[in-house]
Design an enzyme around this catalytic site. Structure first.
Site, PDB file in Angstrom:
ATOM      1  N   ARG A  18       1.003  10.647  10.600  1.00 57.76           N
ATOM      2  CA  ARG A  18       0.729   9.317  11.166  1.00 57.76           C
ATOM      3  C   ARG A  18       1.889   8.857  12.045  1.00 57.76           C
ATOM      4  O   ARG A  18       1.680   8.221  13.077  1.00 57.76           O
ATOM      5  CB  ARG A  18       0.474   8.308  10.043  1.00 57.76           C
ATOM      6  CG  ARG A  18      -0.903   8.513   9.381  1.00 57.76           C
ATOM      7  CD  ARG A  18      -0.988   7.863   8.016  1.00 57.76           C
ATOM      8  NE  ARG A  18      -0.815   6.436   8.039  1.00 57.76           N
ATOM      9  CZ  ARG A  18      -0.403   5.714   7.007  1.00 57.76           C
ATOM     10  NH1 ARG A  18      -0.126   6.300   5.856  1.00 57.76           N
ATOM     11  NH2 ARG A  18      -0.285   4.415   7.117  1.00 57.76           N
TER      12      ARG A  18
ATOM     13  N   ARG B 168      -2.733   4.264  -1.511  1.00 62.64           N
ATOM     14  CA  ARG B 168      -3.621   4.634  -0.407  1.00 62.64           C
ATOM     15  C   ARG B 168      -3.654   6.146  -0.243  1.00 62.64           C
ATOM     16  O   ARG B 168      -2.619   6.796  -0.286  1.00 62.64           O
ATOM     17  CB  ARG B 168      -3.135   3.974   0.897  1.00 62.64           C
ATOM     18  CG  ARG B 168      -3.933   2.734   1.249  1.00 62.64           C
ATOM     19  CD  ARG B 168      -3.370   1.973   2.408  1.00 62.64           C
ATOM     20  NE  ARG B 168      -3.188   2.746   3.631  1.00 62.64           N
ATOM     21  CZ  ARG B 168      -2.782   2.214   4.791  1.00 62.64           C
ATOM     22  NH1 ARG B 168      -2.524   0.910   4.845  1.00 62.64           N
ATOM     23  NH2 ARG B 168      -2.611   2.953   5.843  1.00 62.64           N
TER      24      ARG B 168
ATOM     25  N   ARG C  78       4.450   2.303  -2.075  1.00 61.01           N
ATOM     26  CA  ARG C  78       3.469   1.262  -1.728  1.00 61.01           C
ATOM     27  C   ARG C  78       2.309   1.253  -2.710  1.00 61.01           C
ATOM     28  O   ARG C  78       1.797   2.280  -3.117  1.00 61.01           O
ATOM     29  CB  ARG C  78       2.914   1.480  -0.321  1.00 61.01           C
ATOM     30  CG  ARG C  78       1.736   0.517  -0.062  1.00 61.01           C
ATOM     31  CD  ARG C  78       1.460   0.283   1.368  1.00 61.01           C
ATOM     32  NE  ARG C  78       1.096   1.488   2.101  1.00 61.01           N
ATOM     33  CZ  ARG C  78       0.815   1.476   3.391  1.00 61.01           C
ATOM     34  NH1 ARG C  78       0.865   0.347   4.070  1.00 61.01           N
ATOM     35  NH2 ARG C  78       0.498   2.601   4.001  1.00 61.01           N
TER      36      ARG C  78
END
Ligand code: AP5
Ligand code: ZN
Length: 215
Positions: free
Chosen positions: A167, A156, A123
């Site tokens: 997470r 990120r 990502r």
């Protein structure tokens, strides 16, 4: 139109939010993007949130609920909005309900954890807008640059494998109960509940969403 996107970290909420915003002309309310903007600004909220987010944990319900209520009261949300990353706990969903905020569609994206762990390593995001790319599955037109502004894309900080796994654990424990919460709600109210196979490619998912939501 009022929409809630539900799904694990990396399930594709932010990616499909871009399609839904354009298609239905509604603003995206991403609590993750709002918190990242607060971190960027150096505010007290940002400093508090950064520690929690880097650890893969959830920011407290009180802070998040206040943030979302304030955002939903803004003029551009009066004709609808798209909630991305909120609600994420039962108390957050209850707070919305108590505030009389109901939604037309709840969309659940299903993606197995191992697919997500692989996806997250590729990502790249544009910090200014929250636009999201993937080096293989959804590459920018120009390597490492945002399509709209040409600015640099970044990784990120919470996308390291260890944090992604944390997470995911937090998602299963604290957010997954919302799936049954909204499925039950759809049986007794006008809210529609949609389950989407999030392992399809980005275009196929957008097409399915367009059909289901009557675009
Ligand atoms: P947040 O920013 O909301 O992160 P998240 O929910 O963990 O979700 P992500 O943004 O990681 O994933 P996504 O589903 O949007 O996937 P994306 O489209 O980017 O929250 C971050 C943190 O903030 C939380 O951990 C928490 O600390 C805090 N926070 C936020 N909201 C909160 C709340 N309400 N309460 C408490 N704390 C809160 O896609 C991922 C990647 O896959 C991209 O590279 C994309 O290009 C690619 N991709 C997308 N779709 C596909 C596809 N179909 N096939 C292949 N690749 C795809
Ligand atoms: Zn996101």
């Amino acid at each position: 139109m009022r929409i809630i996107l539900l799904g694990a970290p990396g399930a594709g909420k932010g990616t499909q939010a871009q399609f839904l915003m354009k298609t239905f002309g509604i603003p995206q309310i991403s609590t993750g993007d709002m918190l990242r903007a607060a971190i960027q600004s150096g505010s007290e909220l940002g400093q508090k949130a950064k520690k929690v987010m880097d650890a893969g944990q959830l920011v407290s319900d009180d802070i998040i609920i206040a943030l979302v209520k304030e955002r939903i009261a803004e003029p551009d949300c009066q004709n609808g909005f798209l909630l991305d990353g909120f609600p994420r706990t039962i108390p957050q969903a209850d707070a919305m309900h108590e505030a009389g905020i109901d939604v037309d569609h709840v969309i659940e994206f299903n993606v197995p954890d191992e697919v997500i762990v692989k996806r997250m390593s590729g990502r790249r995001v544009h910090p200014g807008s929250g636009r999201v790319y993937h080096v293989e599955h959804n590459p920018p037109q120009q390597d490492g640059k945002d399509d709209v502004t040409g600015e640099e894309l970044v990784i990120r900080p919470d996308d390291q494998e260890q944090t992604v796994r944390k997470r995911l654990a937090v998602y299963h424990e604290q957010t997954e109960p919302l799936l049954a919460y909204y499925r039950d709600k759809a049986e007794t109210t006008a809210t529609e509940y949609h389950q989407i196979d999030g392992t399809q490619n980005v275009e196929a998912i957008s097409r399915e969403l367009g059909e289901r939501l009557g675009a």
